[in-house]
Design a protein around this motif. Structure first.
Motif, PDB file in Angstrom:
ATOM      1  N   LEU A  94       0.938  -1.100  -0.006  1.00 16.45           N
ATOM      2  CA  LEU A  94       0.025   0.042   0.046  1.00 16.45           C
ATOM      3  C   LEU A  94       0.792   1.268   0.150  1.00 16.45           C
ATOM      4  N   ASN A  95       2.124   1.273   0.653  1.00 19.11           N
ATOM      5  CA  ASN A  95       2.968   2.458   0.473  1.00 19.11           C
ATOM      6  C   ASN A  95       3.404   2.659  -0.988  1.00 19.11           C
ATOM      7  N   THR A  96       3.660   1.495  -1.516  1.00 21.88           N
ATOM      8  CA  THR A  96       4.089   1.535  -2.842  1.00 21.88           C
ATOM      9  C   THR A  96       3.063   2.138  -3.522  1.00 21.88           C
ATOM     10  N   VAL A  97       2.080   1.689  -3.575  1.00 16.85           N
ATOM     11  CA  VAL A  97       0.790   1.814  -4.584  1.00 16.85           C
ATOM     12  C   VAL A  97       0.338   3.275  -4.239  1.00 16.85           C
ATOM     13  N   VAL A  98      -0.250   3.332  -2.898  1.00 18.41           N
ATOM     14  CA  VAL A  98      -1.003   4.610  -2.569  1.00 18.41           C
ATOM     15  C   VAL A  98       0.011   5.538  -1.905  1.00 18.41           C
ATOM     16  N   GLY A  99       0.904   5.493  -1.456  1.00 15.93           N
ATOM     17  CA  GLY A  99       1.634   6.385  -0.650  1.00 15.93           C
ATOM     18  C   GLY A  99       1.456   6.404   0.821  1.00 15.93           C
ATOM     19  N   THR A 100       2.206   7.127   1.584  1.00 20.12           N
ATOM     20  CA  THR A 100       2.024   7.116   3.053  1.00 20.12           C
ATOM     21  C   THR A 100       1.006   8.362   3.494  1.00 20.12           C
ATOM     22  N   ASP A 101       0.458   8.962   2.498  1.00 23.29           N
ATOM     23  CA  ASP A 101      -0.657   9.922   3.040  1.00 23.29           C
ATOM     24  C   ASP A 101      -1.932   9.620   3.277  1.00 23.29           C
ATOM     25  N   ARG A 102      -2.223   8.211   3.054  1.00 18.67           N
ATOM     26  CA  ARG A 102      -3.654   7.601   3.301  1.00 18.67           C
ATOM     27  C   ARG A 102      -3.633   6.466   4.263  1.00 18.67           C
ATOM     28  N   PRO A 103      -3.270   6.933   5.694  1.00 17.29           N
ATOM     29  CA  PRO A 103      -3.361   6.001   6.600  1.00 17.29           C
ATOM     30  C   PRO A 103      -4.865   5.267   7.135  1.00 17.29           C
ATOM     31  N   GLY A 104      -5.910   5.818   6.545  1.00 18.40           N
ATOM     32  CA  GLY A 104      -7.137   5.223   6.721  1.00 18.40           C
ATOM     33  C   GLY A 104      -7.347   4.104   5.872  1.00 18.40           C
ATOM     34  N   LEU A 105      -6.689   4.157   4.767  1.00 23.75           N
ATOM     35  CA  LEU A 105      -6.870   2.904   3.544  1.00 23.75           C
ATOM     36  C   LEU A 105      -6.186   1.918   4.477  1.00 23.75           C
ATOM     37  N   VAL A 106      -4.957   2.038   4.917  1.00 19.96           N
ATOM     38  CA  VAL A 106      -4.035   1.107   5.555  1.00 19.96           C
ATOM     39  C   VAL A 106      -4.789   0.611   6.662  1.00 19.96           C
ATOM     40  N   LEU A 107      -5.403   1.452   7.558  1.00 20.21           N
ATOM     41  CA  LEU A 107      -6.092   0.752   8.667  1.00 20.21           C
ATOM     42  C   LEU A 107      -7.031  -0.015   8.187  1.00 20.21           C
ATOM     43  N   LEU A 108      -7.796   0.222   7.204  1.00 18.37           N
ATOM     44  CA  LEU A 108      -9.011  -0.483   6.687  1.00 18.37           C
ATOM     45  C   LEU A 108      -8.408  -1.900   6.106  1.00 18.37           C
ATOM     46  N   ALA A 109      -7.558  -1.702   5.784  1.00 17.38           N
ATOM     47  CA  ALA A 109      -6.755  -3.098   4.927  1.00 17.38           C
ATOM     48  C   ALA A 109      -6.288  -3.885   6.191  1.00 17.38           C
ATOM     49  N   LEU A 110      -5.571  -3.215   7.099  1.00 22.49           N
ATOM     50  CA  LEU A 110      -5.125  -4.121   8.349  1.00 22.49           C
ATOM     51  C   LEU A 110      -6.102  -4.761   9.134  1.00 22.49           C
ATOM     52  N   SER A 111      -7.507  -3.966   9.313  1.00 23.31           N
ATOM     53  CA  SER A 111      -8.566  -4.484   9.809  1.00 23.31           C
ATOM     54  C   SER A 111      -9.135  -5.781   9.276  1.00 23.31           C
ATOM     55  N   LEU A 112      -9.188  -5.707   7.982  1.00 25.18           N
ATOM     56  CA  LEU A 112      -9.606  -6.823   7.123  1.00 25.18           C
ATOM     57  C   LEU A 112      -8.691  -8.121   7.498  1.00 25.18           C
ATOM     58  N   LEU A 113      -7.403  -7.703   7.572  1.00 21.82           N
ATOM     59  CA  LEU A 113      -6.318  -8.703   7.822  1.00 21.82           C
ATOM     60  C   LEU A 113      -6.621  -9.398   9.176  1.00 21.82           C
ATOM     61  N   ALA A 114      -6.791  -8.323  10.105  1.00 19.70           N
ATOM     62  CA  ALA A 114      -6.908  -8.884  11.574  1.00 19.70           C
ATOM     63  C   ALA A 114      -8.079  -9.542  11.574  1.00 19.70           C
ATOM     64  N   ALA A 115      -9.287  -9.281  10.770  1.00 21.65           N
ATOM     65  CA  ALA A 115     -10.334 -10.033  11.066  1.00 21.65           C
ATOM     66  C   ALA A 115     -10.126 -11.337  10.272  1.00 21.65           C
ATOM     67  N   VAL A 116      -9.646 -11.578   9.080  1.00 19.72           N
ATOM     68  CA  VAL A 116      -9.384 -12.720   8.440  1.00 19.72           C
ATOM     69  C   VAL A 116      -8.355 -13.666   9.257  1.00 19.72           C
ATOM     70  N   LEU A 117      -7.496 -13.213   9.951  1.00 25.79           N
ATOM     71  CA  LEU A 117      -6.686 -13.651  11.251  1.00 25.79           C
ATOM     72  C   LEU A 117      -7.261 -14.234  12.352  1.00 25.79           C
ATOM     73  N   GLY A 118      -8.487 -13.703  12.388  1.00 24.31           N
ATOM     74  CA  GLY A 118      -9.123 -13.836  13.678  1.00 24.31           C
ATOM     75  C   GLY A 118     -10.110 -15.098  13.541  1.00 24.31           C
ATOM     76  N   LEU A 119     -10.340 -15.276  11.994  1.00 29.57           N
ATOM     77  CA  LEU A 119     -11.337 -16.479  11.797  1.00 29.57           C
ATOM     78  C   LEU A 119     -10.760 -17.829  12.219  1.00 29.57           C
ATOM     79  N   CYS A 120      -9.194 -17.775  12.355  1.00 30.02           N
ATOM     80  CA  CYS A 120      -8.534 -19.185  12.742  1.00 30.02           C
ATOM     81  C   CYS A 120      -7.747 -19.135  14.083  1.00 30.02           C
ATOM     82  N   ALA A 121      -8.126 -17.981  14.591  1.00 22.10           N
ATOM     83  CA  ALA A 121      -7.352 -18.017  15.868  1.00 22.10           C
ATOM     84  C   ALA A 121      -8.267 -17.956  17.308  1.00 22.10           C
TER      85      ALA A 121
END
Length: 147
Positions: free
Chosen positions: A38-65
């Motif tokens: 995301l830093n490569t594609v979007v840049g570091t000026d959009r932390p909300g997008l990164v937060l959304l992506a990491l929240s989705l990652l956390a939810a997916v990891l939560g499915l098996c944890a």
């Protein structure tokens, strides 16, 4: 004498969650790759997008944890979000309410994923019980003429 045993009837056990260190390794690697892409594609000026992506990652990891893996998963995702998704990259900072909100969001996503998985597994195990095999009198029913 022949002893009758039912094959494949009754409730099968609910699947066991993945070990906590393995979930944390997935959070570490997944957050690293996700923030880097995301830093490569979007840049570091959009932390909300990164937060959304990491929240989705956390939810997916939560499915098996397990539930005990949720705080560590949230903190690992937050470390990558705070350290590499907002300028200056590579510097951890604490901005009071912003970081508290981010941590709460990541923890909530992980807990929601874990809760959904536990409910789905429990429901699937319950539905595996055939209604005609469920006995009200507590008998075992070990054969065609079960007692």
């Amino acid at each position: 004498m022949i002893e009758w045993r039912p094959l494949g009837t009754g409730a099968r056990p609910v699947p066991q969650p993945v070990a906590t260190p393995l979930v944390w390794a997935g959070a570490f690697g997944g957050a690293l790759v996700l923030v880097g892409v995301l830093n490569t594609v979007v840049g570091t000026d959009r932390p909300g997008l990164v937060l959304l992506a990491l929240s989705l990652l956390a939810a997916v990891l939560g499915l098996c944890a397990r539930f005990t893996a949720a705080p560590g998963t949230a903190v690992l995702c937050w470390l990558f979000l705070n350290g590499f998704a907002i300028p200056p990259a590579g510097t951890l900072t604490w901005a009071g309410s912003r970081d508290t909100t981010w941590l709460a969001c990541l923890l909530t996503a992980t807990l929601i994923g874990t809760s959904l998985a536990r409910l789905a597994h429990a429901r699937a195990a319950y539905r595996r019980l055939a209604p005609e095999r469920a006995r009200q009198d507590g008998g075992r029913g070990d054969g065609p003429y079960g007692s």
